[in-house]
Write a protein that holds these residues in place. Structure first.
Motif, short mmCIF file in Angstrom:
data_model
loop_
_atom_site.label_atom_id
_atom_site.label_comp_id
_atom_site.label_asym_id
_atom_site.label_seq_id
_atom_site.Cartn_x
_atom_site.Cartn_y
_atom_site.Cartn_z
N PHE A 120 0.81 -1.22 0.00
CA PHE A 120 0.00 0.00 0.00
C PHE A 120 0.85 1.27 0.00
CE2 PHE A 120 -2.18 3.48 2.18
CZ PHE A 120 -3.36 3.56 1.46
N SER A 121 1.94 1.27 0.75
CA SER A 121 2.73 2.50 0.87
C SER A 121 3.27 2.98 -0.46
CB SER A 121 3.88 2.28 1.85
OG SER A 121 4.72 1.23 1.41
N TRP A 126 -6.05 -1.24 -2.55
CA TRP A 126 -6.89 -1.85 -1.52
C TRP A 126 -7.43 -3.20 -1.98
CZ3 TRP A 126 -7.72 0.99 3.05
CH2 TRP A 126 -7.31 2.33 3.00
N ASP A 127 -7.55 -4.12 -1.03
CA ASP A 127 -8.28 -5.37 -1.25
C ASP A 127 -9.70 -5.17 -0.74
OD1 ASP A 127 -6.40 -7.13 -2.44
OD2 ASP A 127 -5.40 -7.36 -0.49
N VAL A 128 -10.67 -5.37 -1.61
CA VAL A 128 -12.08 -5.19 -1.26
C VAL A 128 -12.79 -6.53 -1.37
CG1 VAL A 128 -14.23 -4.01 -1.82
CG2 VAL A 128 -12.06 -2.80 -2.06
N VAL A 129 -13.36 -6.98 -0.26
CA VAL A 129 -14.11 -8.24 -0.24
C VAL A 129 -15.60 -7.91 -0.20
CG1 VAL A 129 -14.59 -10.38 1.01
CG2 VAL A 129 -12.25 -9.48 0.91
N THR A 130 -16.34 -8.44 -1.16
CA THR A 130 -17.78 -8.20 -1.25
C THR A 130 -18.53 -9.52 -1.21
OG1 THR A 130 -17.69 -8.22 -3.68
CG2 THR A 130 -17.49 -6.07 -2.57
N GLU A 131 -19.82 -9.42 -0.90
CA GLU A 131 -20.68 -10.61 -0.86
C GLU A 131 -21.94 -10.34 -1.66
OE1 GLU A 131 -23.54 -13.07 2.19
OE2 GLU A 131 -21.97 -11.80 3.04
N THR A 132 -22.22 -11.22 -2.60
CA THR A 132 -23.44 -11.14 -3.41
C THR A 132 -24.12 -12.50 -3.40
OG1 THR A 132 -22.33 -9.55 -4.87
CG2 THR A 132 -24.40 -10.49 -5.65
N GLY A 133 -25.34 -12.54 -2.87
CA GLY A 133 -26.07 -13.81 -2.84
C GLY A 133 -25.35 -14.91 -2.10
N GLY A 134 -24.63 -14.56 -1.02
CA GLY A 134 -23.92 -15.55 -0.22
C GLY A 134 -22.55 -15.92 -0.75
N PHE A 355 -12.90 16.92 6.58
CA PHE A 355 -13.99 15.95 6.73
C PHE A 355 -14.01 14.91 5.61
CE2 PHE A 355 -15.37 19.84 8.86
CZ PHE A 355 -15.71 19.36 10.11
N VAL A 356 -12.88 14.72 4.93
CA VAL A 356 -12.84 13.81 3.79
C VAL A 356 -11.72 12.78 3.89
CG1 VAL A 356 -12.57 13.64 1.27
CG2 VAL A 356 -13.90 15.53 2.25
N PHE A 357 -10.48 13.22 4.08
CA PHE A 357 -9.32 12.32 3.98
C PHE A 357 -8.76 11.95 5.35
CE2 PHE A 357 -9.20 14.12 -0.32
CZ PHE A 357 -8.98 12.98 -1.07
N PRO A 358 -8.62 10.63 5.64
CA PRO A 358 -7.89 10.21 6.84
C PRO A 358 -6.44 10.68 6.72
CG PRO A 358 -9.12 8.38 5.87
CD PRO A 358 -9.14 9.48 4.87
N PRO A 359 -5.90 11.32 7.74
CA PRO A 359 -4.59 11.95 7.59
C PRO A 359 -3.40 11.02 7.74
CG PRO A 359 -5.47 12.38 9.77
CD PRO A 359 -6.54 11.64 9.03
N HIS A 360 -3.60 9.82 8.29
CA HIS A 360 -2.46 8.98 8.65
C HIS A 360 -2.07 7.97 7.59
CE1 HIS A 360 -6.09 6.76 9.79
NE2 HIS A 360 -5.39 5.68 9.55
N LEU A 361 -2.82 7.88 6.48
CA LEU A 361 -2.51 6.90 5.45
C LEU A 361 -1.32 7.36 4.61
CD1 LEU A 361 -6.11 6.02 4.19
CD2 LEU A 361 -4.70 4.76 5.84
#
Length: 533
Positions: A120-121, A126-134, A355-361
């Motif tokens: 990431f650095s 990002w790894d995004v895990v989603t669920e659709t219909g189980g 109010f938008v960006f996390p500062p520590h990433l």
């Protein structure tokens, strides 16, 4: 080079405009929406769903159509100024169809987790895990836009109400309220005097035997219908008023608005006057509450001391027996469990730059959209946040160092704490014009009002004295829209169109601002232009 892939979480108003903003910058968006349709908060469903915002059938928005629309897609002129939730959904569907956004949304898909990849650095991915219909699926995205809102998790502070466990009547959060039918002939207590509490007290009072509205602090009540019958936000949200505000102290501003509100009805007489000043709390907007109080349908009461099996005792020692229902209009809390430790929320507070960006990433590839409580409309704010975020993702805009962001966050938090009463609802407050201009500077789209008085005085006049509508942020810079000038100059007619359903003599002048104020403003304006050059 392949387009950067952006995951957008949530298909409500913020999610929709985020899709478009990504497309405008040449990014490749995929929106994940856990339900079967768009709309988020504004889509009414008879039965509340877990993890989804929920509204009641009669909800009408508190911001007018010209102030709440997306900046390059005006709401139709025949739509009412304050829209029912069904009309808001109609507008969202028009917007989605016009810009062909639906094909980028994966419905009935829940986002389970969003985690930084090992590299990431250097990549920001990002790894995004989603669920659709189980079925779970993992995908890699270059950036994330979180558009889940902050009206999902009901805040039900039962520990603050001794004896509630033995109360034999029914109690529930306002999130679960749908219609007043079941309250016919009943004695009902509504706890909380925010917008939902005020609305529910009014609506339930039409069928209930008696409604009691319990409030810890009281509230200043604003109405939707402003001076001259125009929408109140149209009258108040002008650049001229913003300039006047800068010339006055907060004490002067509080006195001015409190005097106007008390001229409508004296808040002390109605048991509503709080100890805090009007600009120290998010306003409650309600045109009907004073009528219900003066007719006795709603009785204002102090905070609840304790519950018995059938009654409620208030802090002033008074007691009301035979209570059938208690509605907790006690607000919401927000969280982002799918983000893990990437964004931490403690007591409804989280550190975000503007109010938008996390500062520590290490990389600015995660943005939270719509996590604000504006003194004004949220839709155009979300849109401008998304425009900025998309440009940051594309590498066309920069954000400060971690220390620079943290310094800004600290200043903003301190100013908010100084101004507002301590409450979990006062952690994400912004003033509409000031915050929009702040974002606009970061995007490069803040309108240049003063030079326009030489090149386009008609437009400049409307920008200064007319409502600060979202079209102003499409006049110049990235994302410039050729229809912005026309939209601004026609906004007065769009406001009046749905009101003129019966022909009448139209000889009186139509203006947002009284002539004498304009003349005074003109003198100040000429002085400013002279100083500018």
């Amino acid at each position: 080079m392949a387009k950067k892939r952006v995951a957008i979480i949530g298909g409500g108003s913020s999610g929709l405009c985020s899709i478009k903003c990504c497309l405008d910058e040449g990014l490749d968006p995929t929106c994940f929406e856990s339900s079967e349709d768009i709309g988020g908060l504004w889509r009414f469903k008879e039965n509340p769903e877990e993890g989804r915002a929920s509204i009641y059938r009669s909800v009408i928005i508190n911001t007018s159509k010209e102030m709440m629309c997306f900046s390059d897609f005006p709401i139709p002129d025949d739509f009412p100024n304050y829209m029912h939730n069904s009309k808001i959904m109609d507008y969202f569907r028009m917007y989605a169809k016009h810009f062909d956004l639906l094909k980028y949304i994966r419905f009935r898909t829940k986002v389970c987790s969003v985690k930084r990849r090992p590299d990431f650095s250097s990549t920001g991915q990002w790894d995004v895990v989603t669920e659709t219909g189980g079925k779970e699926e993992s995908s890699v995205f270059d950036a994330i836009l979180v558009c889940t809102g902050h009206h999902t998790n009901a805040h039900l502070p039962l520990n603050s109400f001794p004896g509630i466990e033995k109360f034999k009547g029914r109690y529930f959060h306002s999130r679960d309220y749908k219609s007043p039918a079941e309250f016919a002939g009943k004695r009902v207590i509504v706890i909380g005097i925010g917008n939902s509490g005020g609305d529910l007290a009014v609506e339930i009072s039409r069928s209930a035997q008696q409604v009691f509205l319990s409030t810890r602090r009281g509230a200043w009540i604003l109405n939707r219908v402003g001076e001259g019958g125009y929408p109140a936000d149209v009258v108040l949200s002008t650049r001229f008023n913003m300039l006047r505000k800068k010339c006055a102290t907060m004490s002067m501003l509080n006195h001015w608005l409190e005097s106007r509100l008390n001229a409508r009805f004296n808040h002390s007489h109605y048991g509503l006057k709080p100890k805090h000043r009007v600009f120290s709390q998010h306003p409650t907007v309600n045109d009907e509450l004073p009528n219900c109080i003066i007719s006795g349908k709603v009785l204002v009461k102090p905070n609840i001391c304790e519950f018995t099996e059938t009654a409620v005792v208030f802090e002033d020692g008074s007691k009301e027996d035979d209570i059938d229902f208690v509605v907790f209009a006690t607000g919401y809390s927000f969280s982002f469990p799918f983000l893990g430790n990437s964004v931490r929320v403690i007591e409804n507070q989280t550190a975000l730059y503007k109010f938008v960006f996390p500062p520590h990433l290490e990389q600015p590839t995660l943005a939270i959209i719509g996590l604000v409580q504006p003194l004004g409309a949220i839709m155009p704010i979300s849109e401008l946040q998304a425009r900025w975020a998309a440009r940051v993702f594309k590498g066309l805009a920069k954000i400060p160092s971690i220390s620079g962001m943290m310094s800004d966050i600290t200043r903003t938090s301190a100013a908010m704490a100084k101004r507002y009463v301590k409450s979990q609802r006062h952690t994400i407050q912004v003033d509409y014009i000031e915050y929009m201009d702040e974002l606009a500077c970061l995007v490069g789209v803040k309108p240049s009002v003063w030079p326009l008085f030489l090149s386009d005085p008609k437009l400049a006049w409307e920008l200064l004295f007319g409502p600060c509508t979202p079209y102003q942020y499409r006049l110049e810079g990235p994302g410039k829209w050729d229809g912005a000038r026309k939209a601004i100059l026609a906004q007065h007619n769009r406001i009046l169109k749905p009101l003129r359903t019966r022909p009448v003599d139209n000889s009186s002048s139509n203006t947002f601002v009284p002539l004498w104020i304009k003349l005074v403003g003109l003198v100040a304006l000429l002085a400013a232009i002279f100083a500018y050059f």
